[in-house]
Design a protein around this motif. Sequence first.
Motif, PDB file in Angstrom:
ATOM      1  N   PHE A 428       4.208  -8.159  -1.199  1.00  0.00           N
ATOM      2  CA  PHE A 428       4.099  -6.813  -0.649  1.00  0.00           C
ATOM      3  C   PHE A 428       2.654  -6.323  -0.669  1.00  0.00           C
ATOM      4  CE2 PHE A 428       8.604  -6.688  -1.276  1.00  0.00           C
ATOM      5  CZ  PHE A 428       9.077  -5.687  -0.427  1.00  0.00           C
ATOM      6  N   PRO A 429       2.274  -5.454   0.275  1.00  0.00           N
ATOM      7  CA  PRO A 429       0.992  -4.770   0.148  1.00  0.00           C
ATOM      8  C   PRO A 429       0.996  -3.905  -1.114  1.00  0.00           C
ATOM      9  CG  PRO A 429       1.924  -4.459   2.339  1.00  0.00           C
ATOM     10  CD  PRO A 429       2.999  -5.061   1.495  1.00  0.00           C
ATOM     11  N   MET A 430      -0.165  -3.755  -1.701  1.00  0.00           N
ATOM     12  CA  MET A 430      -0.290  -2.905  -2.888  1.00  0.00           C
ATOM     13  C   MET A 430      -0.198  -1.430  -2.509  1.00  0.00           C
ATOM     14  SD  MET A 430      -0.961  -3.096  -6.217  1.00  0.00           S
ATOM     15  CE  MET A 430      -1.370  -1.907  -7.506  1.00  0.00           C
ATOM     16  N   PHE A 431      -0.833  -1.074  -1.375  1.00  0.00           N
ATOM     17  CA  PHE A 431      -0.930   0.335  -0.987  1.00  0.00           C
ATOM     18  C   PHE A 431      -0.480   0.543   0.457  1.00  0.00           C
ATOM     19  CE2 PHE A 431      -4.519  -0.442  -3.970  1.00  0.00           C
ATOM     20  CZ  PHE A 431      -4.112   0.386  -5.008  1.00  0.00           C
ATOM     21  N   GLU A 432      -0.159   1.776   0.758  1.00  0.00           N
ATOM     22  CA  GLU A 432       0.003   2.220   2.133  1.00  0.00           C
ATOM     23  C   GLU A 432      -0.734   3.543   2.273  1.00  0.00           C
ATOM     24  OE1 GLU A 432       4.029   2.989   3.235  1.00  0.00           O
ATOM     25  OE2 GLU A 432       4.504   4.087   1.400  1.00  0.00           O
ATOM     26  N   VAL A 433      -1.285   3.780   3.446  1.00  0.00           N
ATOM     27  CA  VAL A 433      -2.045   5.005   3.689  1.00  0.00           C
ATOM     28  C   VAL A 433      -1.257   5.872   4.661  1.00  0.00           C
ATOM     29  CG1 VAL A 433      -4.203   5.988   4.535  1.00  0.00           C
ATOM     30  CG2 VAL A 433      -4.225   3.819   3.289  1.00  0.00           C
ATOM     31  N   GLU A 434      -0.929   7.077   4.233  1.00  0.00           N
ATOM     32  CA  GLU A 434      -0.211   8.039   5.075  1.00  0.00           C
ATOM     33  C   GLU A 434      -0.966   9.359   5.073  1.00  0.00           C
ATOM     34  OE1 GLU A 434       3.805   8.529   3.862  1.00  0.00           O
ATOM     35  OE2 GLU A 434       4.451   6.563   4.576  1.00  0.00           O
ATOM     36  N   ASP A 435      -1.309   9.834   6.290  1.00  0.00           N
ATOM     37  CA  ASP A 435      -2.041  11.097   6.434  1.00  0.00           C
ATOM     38  C   ASP A 435      -3.310  11.109   5.589  1.00  0.00           C
ATOM     39  OD1 ASP A 435       0.031  12.034   8.090  1.00  0.00           O
ATOM     40  OD2 ASP A 435       1.185  12.704   6.345  1.00  0.00           O
ATOM     41  N   GLY A 436      -3.969   9.949   5.546  1.00  0.00           N
ATOM     42  CA  GLY A 436      -5.217   9.857   4.813  1.00  0.00           C
ATOM     43  C   GLY A 436      -5.083   9.739   3.316  1.00  0.00           C
ATOM     44  N   ARG A 437      -3.854   9.699   2.826  1.00  0.00           N
ATOM     45  CA  ARG A 437      -3.615   9.613   1.384  1.00  0.00           C
ATOM     46  C   ARG A 437      -3.133   8.214   1.021  1.00  0.00           C
ATOM     47  NH1 ARG A 437       1.375  12.328  -1.747  1.00  0.00           N
ATOM     48  NH2 ARG A 437       0.841  11.719  -3.867  1.00  0.00           N
ATOM     49  N   THR A 438      -3.735   7.625   0.008  1.00  0.00           N
ATOM     50  CA  THR A 438      -3.363   6.285  -0.445  1.00  0.00           C
ATOM     51  C   THR A 438      -2.254   6.371  -1.476  1.00  0.00           C
ATOM     52  OG1 THR A 438      -5.610   5.473  -0.065  1.00  0.00           O
ATOM     53  CG2 THR A 438      -4.189   4.163  -1.513  1.00  0.00           C
ATOM     54  N   LYS A 439      -1.146   5.672  -1.202  1.00  0.00           N
ATOM     55  CA  LYS A 439       0.001   5.658  -2.111  1.00  0.00           C
ATOM     56  C   LYS A 439       0.339   4.226  -2.486  1.00  0.00           C
ATOM     57  CE  LYS A 439       3.495   7.787  -0.395  1.00  0.00           C
ATOM     58  NZ  LYS A 439       4.473   8.304   0.587  1.00  0.00           N
ATOM     59  N   ALA A 440       0.886   4.059  -3.682  1.00  0.00           N
ATOM     60  CA  ALA A 440       1.362   2.739  -4.101  1.00  0.00           C
ATOM     61  C   ALA A 440       2.673   2.447  -3.386  1.00  0.00           C
ATOM     62  CB  ALA A 440       1.558   2.699  -5.609  1.00  0.00           C
ATOM     63  N   LEU A 441       2.774   1.255  -2.785  1.00  0.00           N
ATOM     64  CA  LEU A 441       3.993   0.919  -2.044  1.00  0.00           C
ATOM     65  C   LEU A 441       5.179   0.775  -2.996  1.00  0.00           C
ATOM     66  CD1 LEU A 441       4.671   0.432   0.960  1.00  0.00           C
ATOM     67  CD2 LEU A 441       4.622  -2.001   0.471  1.00  0.00           C
ATOM     68  N   HIS A 442       4.966   0.162  -4.162  1.00  0.00           N
ATOM     69  CA  HIS A 442       6.010   0.102  -5.190  1.00  0.00           C
ATOM     70  C   HIS A 442       5.774   1.216  -6.197  1.00  0.00           C
ATOM     71  CE1 HIS A 442       7.604  -3.638  -3.611  1.00  0.00           C
ATOM     72  NE2 HIS A 442       8.511  -3.647  -4.559  1.00  0.00           N
ATOM     73  N   HIS A 443       4.866   1.020  -7.118  1.00  0.00           N
ATOM     74  CA  HIS A 443       4.428   2.082  -8.029  1.00  0.00           C
ATOM     75  C   HIS A 443       3.029   1.709  -8.525  1.00  0.00           C
ATOM     76  CE1 HIS A 443       5.357  -0.655 -11.304  1.00  0.00           C
ATOM     77  NE2 HIS A 443       6.624  -0.718 -10.919  1.00  0.00           N
ATOM     78  N   PRO A 444       2.292   2.657  -9.076  1.00  0.00           N
ATOM     79  CA  PRO A 444       0.875   2.396  -9.394  1.00  0.00           C
ATOM     80  C   PRO A 444       0.652   1.467 -10.575  1.00  0.00           C
ATOM     81  CG  PRO A 444       1.503   4.616 -10.084  1.00  0.00           C
ATOM     82  CD  PRO A 444       2.655   4.073  -9.294  1.00  0.00           C
ATOM     83  N   PHE A 445       1.714   0.959 -11.203  1.00  0.00           N
ATOM     84  CA  PHE A 445       1.559   0.057 -12.345  1.00  0.00           C
ATOM     85  C   PHE A 445       1.784  -1.401 -11.939  1.00  0.00           C
ATOM     86  CE2 PHE A 445       3.804   4.023 -13.398  1.00  0.00           C
ATOM     87  CZ  PHE A 445       2.714   4.715 -13.900  1.00  0.00           C
ATOM     88  N   THR A 446       1.882  -1.639 -10.616  1.00  0.00           N
ATOM     89  CA  THR A 446       2.078  -2.986 -10.081  1.00  0.00           C
ATOM     90  C   THR A 446       0.756  -3.751 -10.089  1.00  0.00           C
ATOM     91  OG1 THR A 446       3.858  -2.190  -8.658  1.00  0.00           O
ATOM     92  CG2 THR A 446       2.837  -4.268  -8.047  1.00  0.00           C
ATOM     93  N   MET A 447       0.801  -4.990 -10.510  1.00  0.00           N
ATOM     94  CA  MET A 447      -0.402  -5.816 -10.584  1.00  0.00           C
ATOM     95  C   MET A 447      -0.828  -6.257  -9.181  1.00  0.00           C
ATOM     96  SD  MET A 447      -2.747  -7.302 -12.443  1.00  0.00           S
ATOM     97  CE  MET A 447      -2.221  -7.638 -14.142  1.00  0.00           C
ATOM     98  N   PRO A 448      -2.079  -5.960  -8.787  1.00  0.00           N
ATOM     99  CA  PRO A 448      -2.579  -6.530  -7.529  1.00  0.00           C
ATOM    100  C   PRO A 448      -2.788  -8.028  -7.686  1.00  0.00           C
ATOM    101  CG  PRO A 448      -4.299  -5.267  -8.666  1.00  0.00           C
ATOM    102  CD  PRO A 448      -3.043  -5.095  -9.463  1.00  0.00           C
ATOM    103  N   ASN A 449      -2.701  -8.738  -6.585  1.00  0.00           N
ATOM    104  CA  ASN A 449      -2.927 -10.183  -6.623  1.00  0.00           C
ATOM    105  C   ASN A 449      -4.430 -10.428  -6.653  1.00  0.00           C
ATOM    106  OD1 ASN A 449      -3.111 -12.956  -6.199  1.00  0.00           O
ATOM    107  ND2 ASN A 449      -1.279 -12.989  -4.910  1.00  0.00           N
TER     108      ASN A 449
END
Length: 583
Positions: A428-449
């Motif tokens: 999965f992507p780590m983040f998604e951007v909506e209306d200029g705001r960066t959100k965690a696609l799962h949650h912010p404690f997910t390890m990036p690859n």
Amino acid sequence: MRTHYCTEVTENIIGEKVTVAGWVNSRRDHGGIIFIDLRDKGGIVQLVADPKELDVAESVRDEFVLIATGTVRQRGEGLENPNLITGKIEIVLDELVIENRSKPMPFDLNDEKVNDEIKLRNRFLELRSDKMYDIFKLRSKATIQVRNTLDELGFLDVETPILTKSTPEGARDYLVPSRVHGGEFYALPQSPQLFKQLLMVSGFDKYFQIAKCFRDEDLRADRQPEFTQIDVEMSFCDQEDVIKVAEKLIYDTFTACGKEVPSTFPRITYADAMEKYGSDKPDLRFDMAMVDVIDIFANSTNEIFASIAKDTKNNRIKALRCPNGDNIFSKRQMKGFEDYVRKFGAKGLGYFQMKEDGLKGPLTKFFSEEDLEAIVKTTQLEVGDVVFFGAGDKKTVWDYMGRFRLYLAEQMDIIPTDVYEFVWVVDFPMFEVEDGRTKALHHPFTMPNLEKCDLDNIDDIENIESIAYDIVLNGTELGGGSIRIHKEEIQSKVFKLMGISDEEAKEKFGFLLDALQYGAPSHGGFAMGLDRMIMLLAGTDSIRDVIAFPKTQKAQCLLTQAPSEVDAEQLKELSLRIRKLEQ
């Protein structure tokens, strides 16, 4: 009080005296003899009463609670009921006690067409039906198996708090005012995410919990404001370790419930799921994958298509082949499909029909013969097929074409109902951007690859991949999880990428950030929706069917009339005052 349950009374004990108890399923007066079908949790047994000897039988009505004593005897020749376990016998009554009477029922227990509102207002009655009892028997069996499997694998059952701190996790929190700390609030947990990570820092190694979770979000058939999830976390693991545990848990549970499923499941990347099926929870019970034709449409003389095709990074033109669609749908129906996709942001919907002499349709004039042949080859069209096209920005096209794929399959009645098609969606992507705001696609404690990205040198934040995975069953997200961030410096970088300041991070997640500085092990886990699992096991289409006392789509309990107002004294104790909003 009783010697047997109803279905324990069989031909093996003919001649014995028994006592049974339960509810009157039906009563039949045959003039001089009364037959009563008595029901308990197991099923039905027939009682026979002579009203001259037991005049109480005259007053028995449906749903009365009875305690009945009598002698088991063989039914007369030709009077057996093969549909009942007890169909070869009956109980001739010596004694009959009406333990409790019942008002006339507000609805027939076996009537599937009864209004949902009536059933929910009388949920305790609806639960008497065989269908509902079987569902909760299934739920109990599944839950016991979940505990047994995780216990066998060495997981420790630990309860985490229900009253906790409000943290941003995607949905709105349900807040609970504190009487002791006026003006301050607890939050009901959306998940035990932070606590289970803390348990890993505590050295518990393997944790699980069948946890209550609460989310104040818009409801639908597979959502409720309070729900139950199977929550699992483990230390010193990678993605493969977690998936292995999840697959065993699913296999054991479904097998215990009498369902045949494979012991391992296929995988698809998030990118492929979106490109082929327009969804991160693809239903793979049928084919009909989307095909990218943007390169072909780039040659079109239609300015709209050609313009969209110039930006292959942000735009998509997707083709969806509908086998034999030309023989199933009329031209009027196919034009009407455009109204369906417009509801989800589409600006239009093109189509071609595959005839004996080639492609036909209003769009053919915009393509050369060579490009039309390329479309036929790319989409693997056969005579009688129809191919639909969606064009625009990729997220919108993915969404409406993914929905349209499911809609077409339903219209064609090609989705099998007797199979369980699992798939892991990974990368999965780590983040998604909506209306200029960066959100965690799962949650912010997910390890990036970190093998695929450098958090200190990011070109496109939406290209950062996470070590996250979802398990999907028949197009429903059954659960998911991730490898977690276990190093404070990585967690701080992720917060910064999301625009969360050090002060905000400290205020909202300080206890976790502190814990990560005290020898946190690498860890990961998953959570699966128990209610959704039972819904799919039971073959019902609403999560409300598998929750004993569910809420409506407006998050109301019609049985208890919750939520409700409280008196002024309670509000005063909680330092609250109600202000009516102007309409």
